[in-house]
Motif scaffolding. Structure first.
Motif, PDB file in Angstrom:
ATOM      1  N   SER A  45       4.361  -3.921  -5.522  1.00 38.30           N
ATOM      2  CA  SER A  45       2.957  -3.899  -5.942  1.00 38.30           C
ATOM      3  C   SER A  45       2.880  -3.731  -7.460  1.00 38.30           C
ATOM      4  O   SER A  45       3.449  -4.568  -8.169  1.00 38.30           O
ATOM      5  CB  SER A  45       2.148  -2.875  -5.139  1.00 38.30           C
ATOM      6  OG  SER A  45       2.701  -1.589  -5.202  1.00 38.30           O
ATOM      7  N   ASP A  46       2.256  -2.697  -7.970  1.00 36.47           N
ATOM      8  CA  ASP A  46       1.961  -2.625  -9.409  1.00 36.47           C
ATOM      9  C   ASP A  46       3.186  -2.796 -10.307  1.00 36.47           C
ATOM     10  O   ASP A  46       4.215  -2.154 -10.076  1.00 36.47           O
ATOM     11  CB  ASP A  46       1.405  -1.249  -9.798  1.00 36.47           C
ATOM     12  CG  ASP A  46       0.363  -0.724  -8.870  1.00 36.47           C
ATOM     13  OD1 ASP A  46       0.009  -1.407  -7.904  1.00 36.47           O
ATOM     14  OD2 ASP A  46      -0.091   0.398  -9.116  1.00 36.47           O
ATOM     15  N   GLN A  62       6.387  -1.100  -8.406  1.00 34.42           N
ATOM     16  CA  GLN A  62       6.282  -0.278  -7.205  1.00 34.42           C
ATOM     17  C   GLN A  62       6.970  -0.997  -6.050  1.00 34.42           C
ATOM     18  O   GLN A  62       6.698  -2.171  -5.786  1.00 34.42           O
ATOM     19  CB  GLN A  62       4.802  -0.068  -6.857  1.00 34.42           C
ATOM     20  CG  GLN A  62       4.067   0.816  -7.835  1.00 34.42           C
ATOM     21  CD  GLN A  62       4.419   2.274  -7.657  1.00 34.42           C
ATOM     22  OE1 GLN A  62       3.997   2.902  -6.711  1.00 34.42           O
ATOM     23  NE2 GLN A  62       5.224   2.814  -8.557  1.00 34.42           N
ATOM     24  N   LYS A  73       7.185   5.091  -2.294  1.00 34.73           N
ATOM     25  CA  LYS A  73       7.349   4.135  -3.388  1.00 34.73           C
ATOM     26  C   LYS A  73       8.482   4.548  -4.331  1.00 34.73           C
ATOM     27  O   LYS A  73       8.533   5.678  -4.813  1.00 34.73           O
ATOM     28  CB  LYS A  73       6.046   3.998  -4.183  1.00 34.73           C
ATOM     29  CG  LYS A  73       4.875   3.413  -3.382  1.00 34.73           C
ATOM     30  CD  LYS A  73       5.026   1.933  -3.130  1.00 34.73           C
ATOM     31  CE  LYS A  73       3.919   1.353  -2.275  1.00 34.73           C
ATOM     32  NZ  LYS A  73       2.642   1.161  -2.926  1.00 34.73           N
ATOM     33  N   HIS A 105       4.874   7.084  -8.213  1.00 37.11           N
ATOM     34  CA  HIS A 105       3.766   6.142  -8.337  1.00 37.11           C
ATOM     35  C   HIS A 105       3.683   5.609  -9.765  1.00 37.11           C
ATOM     36  O   HIS A 105       4.512   5.924 -10.614  1.00 37.11           O
ATOM     37  CB  HIS A 105       2.472   6.790  -7.840  1.00 37.11           C
ATOM     38  CG  HIS A 105       2.402   6.816  -6.332  1.00 37.11           C
ATOM     39  ND1 HIS A 105       1.290   7.164  -5.615  1.00 37.11           N
ATOM     40  CD2 HIS A 105       3.350   6.502  -5.397  1.00 37.11           C
ATOM     41  CE1 HIS A 105       1.541   7.073  -4.318  1.00 37.11           C
ATOM     42  NE2 HIS A 105       2.780   6.687  -4.165  1.00 37.11           N
ATOM     43  N   SER A 106       2.654   4.784 -10.009  1.00 37.42           N
ATOM     44  CA  SER A 106       2.674   3.945 -11.204  1.00 37.42           C
ATOM     45  C   SER A 106       2.670   4.714 -12.513  1.00 37.42           C
ATOM     46  O   SER A 106       2.267   5.882 -12.569  1.00 37.42           O
ATOM     47  CB  SER A 106       1.486   2.991 -11.164  1.00 37.42           C
ATOM     48  OG  SER A 106       1.749   2.032 -10.183  1.00 37.42           O
ATOM     49  N   ARG A 165      -3.959   9.522 -11.523  1.00 38.59           N
ATOM     50  CA  ARG A 165      -2.610   8.930 -11.541  1.00 38.59           C
ATOM     51  C   ARG A 165      -2.519   7.765 -12.519  1.00 38.59           C
ATOM     52  O   ARG A 165      -3.489   7.370 -13.130  1.00 38.59           O
ATOM     53  CB  ARG A 165      -2.226   8.458 -10.126  1.00 38.59           C
ATOM     54  CG  ARG A 165      -3.202   7.481  -9.513  1.00 38.59           C
ATOM     55  CD  ARG A 165      -2.733   7.042  -8.128  1.00 38.59           C
ATOM     56  NE  ARG A 165      -3.707   6.176  -7.514  1.00 38.59           N
ATOM     57  CZ  ARG A 165      -4.670   6.584  -6.683  1.00 38.59           C
ATOM     58  NH1 ARG A 165      -4.758   7.856  -6.345  1.00 38.59           N
ATOM     59  NH2 ARG A 165      -5.530   5.720  -6.182  1.00 38.59           N
ATOM     60  N   ASP A 166      -1.321   7.216 -12.625  1.00 42.09           N
ATOM     61  CA  ASP A 166      -1.017   5.997 -13.385  1.00 42.09           C
ATOM     62  C   ASP A 166      -1.090   6.220 -14.893  1.00 42.09           C
ATOM     63  O   ASP A 166      -1.872   5.569 -15.608  1.00 42.09           O
ATOM     64  CB  ASP A 166      -1.954   4.836 -12.983  1.00 42.09           C
ATOM     65  CG  ASP A 166      -2.016   4.630 -11.489  1.00 42.09           C
ATOM     66  OD1 ASP A 166      -1.086   5.090 -10.800  1.00 42.09           O
ATOM     67  OD2 ASP A 166      -2.990   4.010 -11.001  1.00 42.09           O
ATOM     68  N   GLU A 224      -7.933   2.543 -11.130  1.00 42.44           N
ATOM     69  CA  GLU A 224      -6.473   2.567 -11.051  1.00 42.44           C
ATOM     70  C   GLU A 224      -5.882   1.861 -12.281  1.00 42.44           C
ATOM     71  O   GLU A 224      -6.486   0.953 -12.856  1.00 42.44           O
ATOM     72  CB  GLU A 224      -6.009   1.865  -9.774  1.00 42.44           C
ATOM     73  CG  GLU A 224      -6.446   2.615  -8.520  1.00 42.44           C
ATOM     74  CD  GLU A 224      -5.686   2.224  -7.270  1.00 42.44           C
ATOM     75  OE1 GLU A 224      -5.607   1.013  -6.988  1.00 42.44           O
ATOM     76  OE2 GLU A 224      -5.181   3.122  -6.576  1.00 42.44           O
ATOM     77  N   CYS A 225      -4.705   2.288 -12.640  1.00 46.62           N
ATOM     78  CA  CYS A 225      -3.885   1.632 -13.675  1.00 46.62           C
ATOM     79  C   CYS A 225      -4.644   1.280 -14.953  1.00 46.62           C
ATOM     80  O   CYS A 225      -4.673   0.114 -15.369  1.00 46.62           O
ATOM     81  CB  CYS A 225      -3.244   0.374 -13.088  1.00 46.62           C
ATOM     82  SG  CYS A 225      -2.315   0.703 -11.595  1.00 46.62           S
ATOM     83  N   TYR A 286      -3.981  -7.880  -9.491  1.00 51.11           N
ATOM     84  CA  TYR A 286      -4.369  -6.472  -9.535  1.00 51.11           C
ATOM     85  C   TYR A 286      -3.379  -5.678 -10.383  1.00 51.11           C
ATOM     86  O   TYR A 286      -2.233  -6.073 -10.587  1.00 51.11           O
ATOM     87  CB  TYR A 286      -4.366  -5.919  -8.104  1.00 51.11           C
ATOM     88  CG  TYR A 286      -5.115  -4.619  -7.934  1.00 51.11           C
ATOM     89  CD1 TYR A 286      -6.503  -4.596  -7.945  1.00 51.11           C
ATOM     90  CD2 TYR A 286      -4.431  -3.419  -7.757  1.00 51.11           C
ATOM     91  CE1 TYR A 286      -7.201  -3.399  -7.784  1.00 51.11           C
ATOM     92  CE2 TYR A 286      -5.122  -2.216  -7.583  1.00 51.11           C
ATOM     93  CZ  TYR A 286      -6.509  -2.218  -7.599  1.00 51.11           C
ATOM     94  OH  TYR A 286      -7.192  -1.042  -7.435  1.00 51.11           O
ATOM     95  N   TRP A 305       0.147  -7.748 -10.563  1.00 52.56           N
ATOM     96  CA  TRP A 305       0.684  -7.852  -9.197  1.00 52.56           C
ATOM     97  C   TRP A 305      -0.093  -8.956  -8.489  1.00 52.56           C
ATOM     98  O   TRP A 305      -1.324  -8.949  -8.502  1.00 52.56           O
ATOM     99  CB  TRP A 305       0.499  -6.499  -8.512  1.00 52.56           C
ATOM    100  CG  TRP A 305       0.563  -6.463  -7.020  1.00 52.56           C
ATOM    101  CD1 TRP A 305       1.296  -7.254  -6.187  1.00 52.56           C
ATOM    102  CD2 TRP A 305      -0.146  -5.555  -6.154  1.00 52.56           C
ATOM    103  NE1 TRP A 305       1.104  -6.903  -4.872  1.00 52.56           N
ATOM    104  CE2 TRP A 305       0.225  -5.866  -4.824  1.00 52.56           C
ATOM    105  CE3 TRP A 305      -1.045  -4.510  -6.385  1.00 52.56           C
ATOM    106  CZ2 TRP A 305      -0.291  -5.177  -3.720  1.00 52.56           C
ATOM    107  CZ3 TRP A 305      -1.542  -3.817  -5.282  1.00 52.56           C
ATOM    108  CH2 TRP A 305      -1.174  -4.143  -3.979  1.00 52.56           C
TER     109      TRP A 305
HETATM  110  C1  FRU Z   1      -2.480   0.763  -7.450  1.00 53.96           C
HETATM  111  C2  FRU Z   1      -1.915   2.082  -6.946  1.00 53.96           C
HETATM  112  C3  FRU Z   1      -1.768   3.097  -8.053  1.00 53.96           C
HETATM  113  C4  FRU Z   1      -0.680   3.996  -7.543  1.00 53.96           C
HETATM  114  C5  FRU Z   1       0.229   2.997  -6.876  1.00 53.96           C
HETATM  115  C6  FRU Z   1       0.963   3.508  -5.679  1.00 53.96           C
HETATM  116  O1  FRU Z   1      -2.149  -0.292  -6.647  1.00 53.96           O
HETATM  117  O2  FRU Z   1      -2.672   2.601  -5.887  1.00 53.96           O
HETATM  118  O3  FRU Z   1      -2.966   3.769  -8.371  1.00 53.96           O
HETATM  119  O4  FRU Z   1      -0.032   4.687  -8.551  1.00 53.96           O
HETATM  120  O5  FRU Z   1      -0.595   1.911  -6.481  1.00 53.96           O
HETATM  121  O6  FRU Z   1       1.846   2.530  -5.215  1.00 53.96           O
END
Ligand code: FRU
Length: 485
Positions: A45-46, A62, A73, A105-106, A165-166, A224-225, A286, A305
């Protein structure tokens, strides 16, 4: 669809042997890509920690090893010297401390020239599954493995929800300080970002305050991110707002937007020059991130992603899904981003083939249009039916993309038709096809449209109206798909 138990999703990977058979099986898939970074097994993912460091581009992402599911993850590591050719470099960050017991996580990275500093969210859950997100740091060691700091830089604030997060770390020369942006949610469930500052990368972090973006006080339920970059003297803020529908995005509640403006680090205010814009108009884009240490103030490098958090993809039964987008060179024109695949991607062109209605599984397509309404249909059957239809309406300058004609349909619930409004008349579409994805760059990067697609054997044709002409190149592979844990 397979139902995963928590134990299955959060199982710790003990040895490479546990996923070797899965990898071998996935290698036989009809949808493995040749020039996109994709997971060996499981879900990617990210993009994380995308940075240039000592002559090499490092891209982490991720990764959940077990299948096409969001579970424990890891960060998987890929390296490149030219942003086109990528090699797998093994797991780049293991969830092996109490602070990241349920996942790394990210996050992001920055280099001071000497070292690569990595920042990530330690996703901790206790025995009652209560989550505590920690902002953690590590330094990339000479062995290619991160050396984690024994303690997090900081924990979550209790005046915001658990969604914090992130970390995106940046250096701001005017302040001679480092800042971290954290994606967050207020207690009344509004998306925002929190800002921390420090003179040093690995210590002294203190909360500076909440990012203030006038006009964006109630815009989505979580950002997010978040990521910020300066291009040609202007600041560009990107983030992925979720838990909200936005105009032109059908039923999706996950988006990726950008705002061009000015960031004031004294007042923590980002003043938009205009409204928000979509980073990409497609079904699946995303959590995009700008690379750190690009070294050219006139451009940025972006990767996203190809996927969305709540979506399901057709390779799910094969236990893998998701890939990184092509690396994009991003420039600024007024308040708009111009995004193109990095120029070096043309080195993958193998052979130009006769444009006779056949669409190879791995190819670059360039379609030029002379004016008026147009239809360009991709992945059709030999008789021109089905496929992904692109209809251009010259009066409104909108391309409507519909994927409902494909044999394999997926994510119908969030919509199979989306518009890509152009800022100028349609002149050119550049389309990069890599088996299960396509990325459209319209009018030399004025707009982009990214999506997954799963063509079957009878869906490798195209049709185009008389006001369009097509060039097609087959492409050479550029991403190694080898097994390295
Ligand atoms: C975005 C997210 C981030 C998180 C990560 C976890 O896709 O939800 O906010 O850190 O993925 O995999």
């Amino acid at each position: 669809m397979k139902q995963w138990t928590l134990e299955e999703r959060y199982r710790v990977l003990q040895s490479a042997d546990e996923i070797k058979d899965l990898y071998d099986r996935i290698q036989t898939s009809n949808y493995r890509q040749k020039y996109h970074v994709q997971p060996m097994t499981g879900l990617s993912s990210d993009p994380n920690d995308f940075a240039y460091y000592k002559g090499t581009w490092h891209l982490y992402y991720q990764w959940c090893p077990w299948g096409a599911v969001h579970g424990l993850k890891y960060w998987y590591h890929a390296v490149s010297t030219d942003l086109v050719h990528w090699k797998n470099a093994g797991v780049g960050m293991w969830p092996d401390t109490i602070y990241d017991n349920k996942g790394c996580h990210s996050g992001s990275a920055i280099s001071d020239g000497e070292d690569l500093y990595m920042f990530y969210t330690g996703n901790h859950r206790d025995e009652n599954w209560v989550r505590t997100p920690y902002t953690c740091a590590a330094i990339l060691g000479p062995d290619g493995q991160p050396k984690k700091l024994p303690e997090p830089l900081f924990g979550p604030r209790d005046d915001y929800s658990e969604h914090q997060r992130d970390p995106k770390v940046i250096y701001v020369p005017e302040k001679n300080k480092y800042f971290i942006f954290i994606g967050a949610q207020t207690l009344d469930k509004k998306g925002t970002a929190l800002i921390y500052e420090s003179d040093k990368l690995l210590e002294g972090w203190k909360f500076a305050g909440q990012l203030n973006v006038p006009g964006f006080e109630d815009f989505g339920g979580m950002w997010e991110c978040p990521c910020i970059v300066n291009i040609s003297g202007k600041d560009v803020l990107i983030f992925s707002p979720q838990y909200t529908k936005l105009p032109g995005r059908a039923e999706s509640t996950n988006h990726n937007v950008y705002i061009v403006g000015k960031m004031d680090y004294d007042t923590l205010t980002f003043t938009p020059e205009s409204g928000y814009q979509y980073l990409d108009f497609g079904f699946d884009f995303y959590a995009a991130q700008f690379a750190a240490n690009v070294g050219d103030p006139e451009k940025a490098i972006l990767v996203g992603w190809i996927g969305l958090p709540d979506n399901h993809y057709c390779t799910e039964p094969e236990e893998w899904e998701g890939s990184m987008s092509l690396m994009r060179e991003v420039r600024l024109c007024g308040d708009r981003l111009i995004q193109n695949p990095i120029p070096e991607i043309t080195s993958l062109r193998d052979e130009e083939i006769a444009a006779e209605g056949k669409l190879p599984a791995f190819c670059e397509v360039e379609a030029c249009f002379t004016g008026g309404d147009a239809d360009f249909n991709l992945f059709t059957k030999a008789d021109g039916t089905g496929g992904v239809t692109l209809h251009y309406d010259a009066a409104s300058k909108v391309i409507t993309v519909c994927k409902a004609g494909m044999n394999k349909r997926f994510n119908e619930n969030v919509g199979e038709t989306l518009d890509m409004p152009l800022t100028s008349d349609l002149k050119k579409l550049r389309i990069m096809i890599d088996r299960c994805s396509f990325e459209i760059f319209a009018n030399d990067g004025e707009e982009t449209f990214t999506a997954h697609i799963y063509p079957e054997a009878d869906e490798h044709n195209y049709t185009i109206t008389d006001n369009g002409s097509v060039k097609i190149w087959t492409l050479k592979p550029s991403v190694e798909d080898n097994f390295i844990v």
